[in-house]
Scaffold this motif. Sequence first.
Motif, PDB file in Angstrom:
ATOM      1  N   LEU A 207      48.529  20.929  81.304  1.00  0.00           N
ATOM      2  CA  LEU A 207      49.382  19.824  81.734  1.00  0.00           C
ATOM      3  C   LEU A 207      48.758  18.466  81.437  1.00  0.00           C
ATOM      4  N   GLU A 208      47.432  18.380  81.474  1.00  0.00           N
ATOM      5  CA  GLU A 208      46.778  17.093  81.229  1.00  0.00           C
ATOM      6  C   GLU A 208      47.026  16.614  79.800  1.00  0.00           C
ATOM      7  N   GLN A 209      46.811  17.518  78.825  1.00  0.00           N
ATOM      8  CA  GLN A 209      47.046  17.144  77.429  1.00  0.00           C
ATOM      9  C   GLN A 209      48.530  16.878  77.172  1.00  0.00           C
ATOM     10  N   ALA A 210      49.401  17.719  77.761  1.00  0.00           N
ATOM     11  CA  ALA A 210      50.839  17.521  77.571  1.00  0.00           C
ATOM     12  C   ALA A 210      51.260  16.141  78.084  1.00  0.00           C
ATOM     13  N   GLU A 211      50.810  15.776  79.297  1.00  0.00           N
ATOM     14  CA  GLU A 211      51.165  14.464  79.860  1.00  0.00           C
ATOM     15  C   GLU A 211      50.631  13.343  78.986  1.00  0.00           C
ATOM     16  N   ASN A 212      49.444  13.510  78.416  1.00  0.00           N
ATOM     17  CA  ASN A 212      48.856  12.487  77.544  1.00  0.00           C
ATOM     18  C   ASN A 212      49.776  12.186  76.360  1.00  0.00           C
ATOM     19  N   TYR A 213      50.277  13.249  75.683  1.00  0.00           N
ATOM     20  CA  TYR A 213      51.162  13.032  74.525  1.00  0.00           C
ATOM     21  C   TYR A 213      52.490  12.416  74.950  1.00  0.00           C
ATOM     22  N   PHE A 214      53.063  12.877  76.081  1.00  0.00           N
ATOM     23  CA  PHE A 214      54.357  12.344  76.492  1.00  0.00           C
ATOM     24  C   PHE A 214      54.243  10.878  76.917  1.00  0.00           C
ATOM     25  N   ARG A 215      53.129  10.502  77.546  1.00  0.00           N
ATOM     26  CA  ARG A 215      52.966   9.102  77.924  1.00  0.00           C
ATOM     27  C   ARG A 215      52.782   8.221  76.688  1.00  0.00           C
ATOM     28  N   ARG A 216      52.093   8.740  75.667  1.00  0.00           N
ATOM     29  CA  ARG A 216      51.987   7.992  74.409  1.00  0.00           C
ATOM     30  C   ARG A 216      53.368   7.802  73.792  1.00  0.00           C
ATOM     31  N   SER A 217      54.226   8.826  73.905  1.00  0.00           N
ATOM     32  CA  SER A 217      55.590   8.713  73.370  1.00  0.00           C
ATOM     33  C   SER A 217      56.403   7.691  74.150  1.00  0.00           C
ATOM     34  N   MET A 218      56.225   7.670  75.472  1.00  0.00           N
ATOM     35  CA  MET A 218      56.981   6.715  76.286  1.00  0.00           C
ATOM     36  C   MET A 218      56.577   5.271  75.981  1.00  0.00           C
ATOM     37  N   ALA A 219      55.359   5.092  75.477  1.00  0.00           N
ATOM     38  CA  ALA A 219      54.886   3.733  75.172  1.00  0.00           C
ATOM     39  C   ALA A 219      55.451   3.199  73.859  1.00  0.00           C
ATOM     40  N   ILE A 220      56.074   4.071  73.047  1.00  0.00           N
ATOM     41  CA  ILE A 220      56.626   3.644  71.757  1.00  0.00           C
ATOM     42  C   ILE A 220      57.997   3.002  71.985  1.00  0.00           C
ATOM     43  N   ASP A 221      58.196   1.802  71.467  1.00  0.00           N
ATOM     44  CA  ASP A 221      59.438   1.058  71.668  1.00  0.00           C
ATOM     45  C   ASP A 221      60.359   1.271  70.466  1.00  0.00           C
ATOM     46  N   VAL A 222      61.246   2.288  70.568  1.00  0.00           N
ATOM     47  CA  VAL A 222      62.227   2.560  69.513  1.00  0.00           C
ATOM     48  C   VAL A 222      63.586   2.810  70.154  1.00  0.00           C
TER      49      VAL A 222
END
Length: 702
Positions: A207-222
């Motif tokens: 879950l830690e790695q999964a949350e890391n990738y999803f939070r990086r995705s949420m930071a992308i402004d598209v």
Amino acid sequence: MRFLLIFFLALVFLPVVGQKDVSDSVSLKEEIQHLNQKTVSIWLNFPDSAMNYARLAYQKAKKLDDPKLLSSSLRLIGGVHYYKGNYDSVIHYSNLSLKIAQELQDSVLMNNVLNNLGLAHNNMGSYQNALEYLLRSLNLKKALKQEYGLVLNTNNIGLVYQNLKDYGTAREYFLEALDIAERQKDNNLILYSQNNAGFTYLSQNNLEQAENYFRRSMAIDVDNKNWKAVTFSGMGQVYQLRGQFKDSRVYFDKALELRHEIGDKRGISEIYYMLSNENYLNQNYDSALFHLNHSQKIAEEISAKDRIFDNYELFAKIYHDVGSIDNAFFYQDSLLRLRDVLFNENMARNLAGIQLKIQEEENQRALSLKEEELERERQFVIFLIVVIVLILITVVITLYQVRINKKKNKALNLRNQEISQQKVEIEVQKETLLEKNAQLETAQRTIKNQNDQLEKYNRQLKTAVDEQSDQLKERNDQLMLANLELDNFIYKSSHDIKGPLATLLGMCNVALLDVEEDKARNYFEMLNETALGLNSILARLKTVSDISSLDLKFREINFSKIIEECVEQNRKIEGDESISVKYKIDHDLSFVSDPTLLDLIFFNIIQSVIKMRDTDMDSHDILITLKKNKFELDVDIMDHESGPKNKELGDVFKLFAKSALHHRTLGLGLYIVKQSVIKLGGSIVLLDDENHTHFKIKLPIT
């Protein structure tokens, strides 16, 4: 005269008409291309509007009768259907587009259509066809050195392996796609690749790695509603697995809102499944069934077999927990039949065969190109030989003329010397060409031998794969049958016995209230105690069955709390307040595992140690020691009151063993302990220590 006039007018006006037709044709092509660009730019966020543009482009391409534009428009119609979740329509329009592209021999068009077909088959659960289409598309892209679509194609291959639960291979493709997307600086593709990588970790419960990738995705402004919805869904699943349902519901609501806006049926079905699972975990079974029925209706409408598969599994769990055994059995049976469709015995062999088949086609294509090159070189050699022969004939004629005209001037003699020198050079070239021809023939024989060896190896590999697949199927069938028979036996036995047992307990209680004779009361008390013991045995048998199907849920473990609760439960069950357990736990011990299984382990092993004591000995403390090293957790349980006989060491963990009967048990407690330890990936032994009982348990660091 009239004919000349008509001819003159035709010469004047026909060029003008022709220029107008050409101009109209160019204008219509530009309009179709503009419509196709509009379709691609909005199909993620506004698929309904995109479908209108795509259909209009198709009608205009049909009117223009331009095969290439017609194929492109059909492909884009299929692409819009994909984002709407209509996978049958995707396959229909993509096949029409592919047929035209193949007739045109347009590799770029074929490449894009193959990618769409692969995606549709993947979402319908046809993983073999999906992988074949996607690999062919990837090979075409590499052959064309085409960067456009490479990230999507690589991601899509990873999605197939993710559905096949090969998360390592899937992640390799996703990270390769992420690297390309970052080089291209395309935020949309970076978002897509990061989401996919995050789901591989989510599937492996990291879950830690999964949350890391999803939070990086949420930071992308598209402005990408489709893939942003995927990000929110992933974050919701992370919080759901952690049991933080309030936070997970916030993200699921965001994802559901976006997917309703774009009409993504597959995504809507997925969110309803997640909401159902959340209600199931909170034991809100009516709400769970309500959301799950919504998900199932949409999944059946779009033929999403993988979504139907997950729904069947959750249906079976819900109906099992609410006691609706017929419904639970129906969905369990449907789940097994669908699993056979998705993961049949030929799946592994066919997937490996696809790789070999495509590689063989590539080798054959390279061999054909090599043969064409050799043929051109042979023709060139023949041409040179002809030239050489003609030159030789010319030289001979020249020499003949020289011998006849010996009295030619010095200029002619000089010319003859030059020609003689040319002859020598030509001879050298001839020998060089002949030597090169011999080398080419040798190379051709080498290639033929290598092809023969490759064909032999392929046959051997196919035979080995067939044999291993047959063995694996037979073993899986046997294991599945054994597990099913065991579960059915335990369930039916518990169900059939619990009714009479409840009646017997009730009768004993009534008799103890009514009967006053001491001897009769004594009999009824013994009968009541025996019935309670049988009820405990049935509960433990049910526990044995549940362990194998238990889904592990890892949490931070509070060993002090678990041990104290287990000691208190044993005191109540044994009716002995003098039972005493001391425990030593390393300072700052931190350990993550499944609390349910650890509770079963400590409760049953404490109870078993108590039962192994001699009744005539004084009471002593049971000592439990927990130590953690780099790789595992060591648990020692020692009781100085009793020691096992040597002959007991090998069978204390077996059901109905002689040692268990000697200690007035059926061996269920230690059997449950061993099955729970194995479920966690650990080991347990009873040590041959003199004069006392000593169990040692090793649990891996997760």
